[in-house]
Design a protein around this motif. Structure first.
Motif, short mmCIF file in Angstrom:
data_model
loop_
_atom_site.label_atom_id
_atom_site.label_comp_id
_atom_site.label_asym_id
_atom_site.label_seq_id
_atom_site.Cartn_x
_atom_site.Cartn_y
_atom_site.Cartn_z
N GLY A 1 2.36 6.23 3.87
CA GLY A 1 2.99 7.03 4.83
C GLY A 1 3.01 5.95 5.32
O GLY A 1 3.18 6.96 6.74
N ALA A 2 3.46 5.25 5.63
CA ALA A 2 4.01 4.39 7.17
C ALA A 2 2.76 4.05 7.83
O ALA A 2 3.25 3.87 9.60
CB ALA A 2 5.57 4.27 7.24
N ASP A 3 1.55 4.12 7.84
CA ASP A 3 0.73 4.29 9.19
C ASP A 3 -0.52 3.25 9.05
O ASP A 3 -1.65 4.22 8.26
CB ASP A 3 -0.23 6.19 9.14
CG ASP A 3 -1.14 6.34 9.84
OD1 ASP A 3 -1.88 5.30 10.76
OD2 ASP A 3 -1.07 6.91 10.42
N GLY A 4 -0.82 2.49 9.49
CA GLY A 4 -1.63 1.17 9.55
C GLY A 4 -2.74 1.36 9.45
O GLY A 4 -3.21 1.44 8.89
N PRO A 5 -3.65 2.42 10.92
CA PRO A 5 -4.79 2.77 10.79
C PRO A 5 -5.20 3.40 9.74
O PRO A 5 -6.53 3.29 9.33
CB PRO A 5 -4.43 2.92 11.91
CG PRO A 5 -3.61 2.49 13.21
CD PRO A 5 -2.03 2.56 11.88
N GLY B 1 8.76 8.00 -0.27
CA GLY B 1 8.33 8.95 0.86
C GLY B 1 9.80 8.93 1.76
O GLY B 1 9.83 10.48 1.67
N THR B 2 10.39 8.02 1.64
CA THR B 2 11.99 8.39 2.22
C THR B 2 12.22 9.34 1.31
O THR B 2 13.09 10.36 2.63
CB THR B 2 12.75 7.11 2.24
OG1 THR B 2 11.27 6.24 3.27
CG2 THR B 2 13.72 7.30 2.88
N ALA C 1 12.09 10.94 8.66
CA ALA C 1 10.82 10.75 9.62
C ALA C 1 9.60 11.35 9.60
O ALA C 1 8.89 10.47 10.82
CB ALA C 1 11.27 11.02 10.72
N GLY C 2 9.58 12.01 8.34
CA GLY C 2 8.02 11.85 8.05
C GLY C 2 6.82 11.11 7.48
O GLY C 2 5.80 11.23 7.04
N VAL C 3 7.54 10.18 7.38
CA VAL C 3 6.90 8.80 6.59
C VAL C 3 5.58 8.42 8.06
O VAL C 3 5.34 7.43 7.26
CB VAL C 3 6.89 7.81 6.16
CG1 VAL C 3 8.56 8.22 4.93
CG2 VAL C 3 8.43 7.54 7.17
N SER C 4 5.82 8.69 9.13
CA SER C 4 4.85 8.83 10.38
C SER C 4 6.35 7.46 10.74
O SER C 4 7.06 7.46 11.24
CB SER C 4 4.06 7.63 9.92
OG SER C 4 2.61 7.70 10.79
N ALA C 5 4.92 5.97 11.38
CA ALA C 5 6.37 5.22 11.62
C ALA C 5 6.46 5.49 12.93
O ALA C 5 7.74 5.03 13.35
CB ALA C 5 6.82 4.13 10.95
N ASN D 1 8.27 13.67 12.86
CA ASN D 1 7.80 12.23 12.65
C ASN D 1 6.59 12.18 13.19
O ASN D 1 5.44 11.51 12.47
CB ASN D 1 8.12 11.00 14.28
CG ASN D 1 8.44 9.51 13.37
OD1 ASN D 1 8.54 9.22 14.51
ND2 ASN D 1 7.89 8.99 12.46
N VAL D 2 5.88 12.73 14.39
CA VAL D 2 4.74 13.69 14.64
C VAL D 2 3.92 13.94 13.30
O VAL D 2 2.27 13.79 12.90
CB VAL D 2 4.11 13.38 16.22
CG1 VAL D 2 4.20 12.20 17.02
CG2 VAL D 2 4.65 15.20 15.80
#
Length: 376
Positions: free
Chosen positions: A146-150, A298-299, A324-328, A357-358
């Motif tokens: 998901g490329a979302d660290g938190p 994901g990409t 851009a759907g992978v977040s980051a 992206n969002v």
């Protein structure tokens, strides 16, 4: 002679109590890893605000006999904030205050691109299980896609805390490498004609829509997936600060001072989980490899679904924005813009790419909540 003997005994006592006497080769390797990460953060500028504190935390974690996590103090308090899921929601509060959901509200269909990009999460989950990880460990590893660290930290703490260091380093490393990893995949999966598709200007989004969205989203998602109510609730609360127009001071604090302070604690504390005993395991290399597969999948999933939407819309949606759907946020959206501009100068895709992206931020959190509900 007695004085000399006393001095020698004192030196031996100092040596016995020092970290040098308990220093292992593993500690040395991990300190070297920390120095390499610092080089990447400072010299190469790969996510320096996150990778820098993680790297320094890694170095601190490998000083023997510090008692950081055994004795009351700042380091134990930082570890408490991570272990008890305090810091990730606070980071999401800041992210929400910095995020403009306008492009998503202007074209809601791009929410599907954010969902499609989450396929990488489940590809890595299955791959991890096939490699012998438990289902809980596999779920924590998969969220790297998901490329979302938190969110990766939030899920890891609950499902596989012993893998937190490896998962966090993989997640933030791949986030920083978005401009290198994504373009080749985007070009292989799309034709020149598809990359040149120009999209219509987004419609204006009313203030009423902007204010209602975080409230409605928080209610629906929290009722559907209670395990992520804190994470999504803070994201939407931060966004409400931003969009209400009457809470500017709270919005400014959330996206600046508070977010910066929590980032220092979260990243440093995450780095401090990278001690030699836990990190120097064969599983670490597998996690890093699976994380790359998750991110690439994901990409690819986002781009391929973008191709489908391109056809169904009559060539009105450029499939590049699916990546851009992978977040980051907002790096992945910028990559969509760069690749699109190279294919057709003057083709501005940035605001269009911000929609998926969002959506990816929400999608990754929903994927994490789904796994917590089904696998924990």
């Amino acid at each position: 002679m007695e004085l000399f003997n006393a001095f020698a005994v004192s030196l031996q006592a100092v040596w016995a109590d020092s970290g040098f006497s308990a220093f292992t080769m593993g500690n040395g390797i991990m300190i070297l890893v920390g120095l390499v990460l610092l080089y990447m953060a400072i010299v190469k500028e790969f996510e320096p605000l996150l990778l820098g504190p993680i790297a320094f935390g890694c170095i601190l974690a490998n000083f023997p006999r510090t008692g950081f996590l055994e004795e009351p103090g700042l380091m134990q308090a930082i570890h408490y904030g991570i272990a008890n899921e305090i810091f990730p929601p606070l980071i999401f509060l800041g992210i929400g205050a910095m995020t403009d959901f306008g492009p998503l509200l202007a074209r809601p269909v791009t929410l599907l691109l954010g969902a499609a990009a989450q396929i990488g999460v489940f590809v890595a989950l299955v791959g991890a299980m096939l490699l012998g990880f438990t289902v809980q460990e596999a779920g924590a590893i998969g969220i790297i896609g998901g490329a979302d660290g938190p969110t990766a930290i939030y899920l890891s703490i609950q499902m596989a805390p012993h893998l937190l260091g490896a998962i966090a380093v993989a997640a933030y490393s791949y986030m920083s490498l978005v401009p290198l990893i994504q373009p080749p995949i985007m070009k292989v999966l799309t034709s020149q004609k598809e990359r040149e598709v120009a999209m219509e200007q987004l419609r204006p989004v009313t203030k009423f829509e902007r204010v209602c969205f975080p409230i409605v989203a928080a209610i629906i998602i929290s009722l559907l997936l209670p395990p992520i109510a804190a994470l999504l609730g803070c994201l939407m609360l931060g966004n409400l600060f931003r969009e209400s127009g009457v809470m500017d001071r709270l919005s400014d604090t959330a996206q600046n001072s508070l977010c910066n302070i929590v980032t220092i604690f979260l990243a440093t504390g995450t780095g401090m989980t990278m001690n030699a005993d836990d990190f120097l395991q064969p599983a670490t290399l597998l996690i890093i490899g699976l994380g790359l597969i998750a991110f690439m999948s994901g990409t690819a999933g986002g781009v391929l679904f973008g191709k489908l939407m391109c056809r169904l819309s009559g060539w009105k949606i450029n499939p590049l924005i699916g990546s851009a759907g992978v977040s980051a946020v907002p790096m992945a959206a910028r990559v969509s813009q760069v690749v699109g501009m190279k294919a057709k100068p003057g083709n501005y895709l940035l605001m269009h790419a911000m929609g998926p992206n969002v959506a990816g931020v929400i999608g990754t959190a929903v994927a994490a909540g789904t796994m917590l509900a089904m696998l924990k």
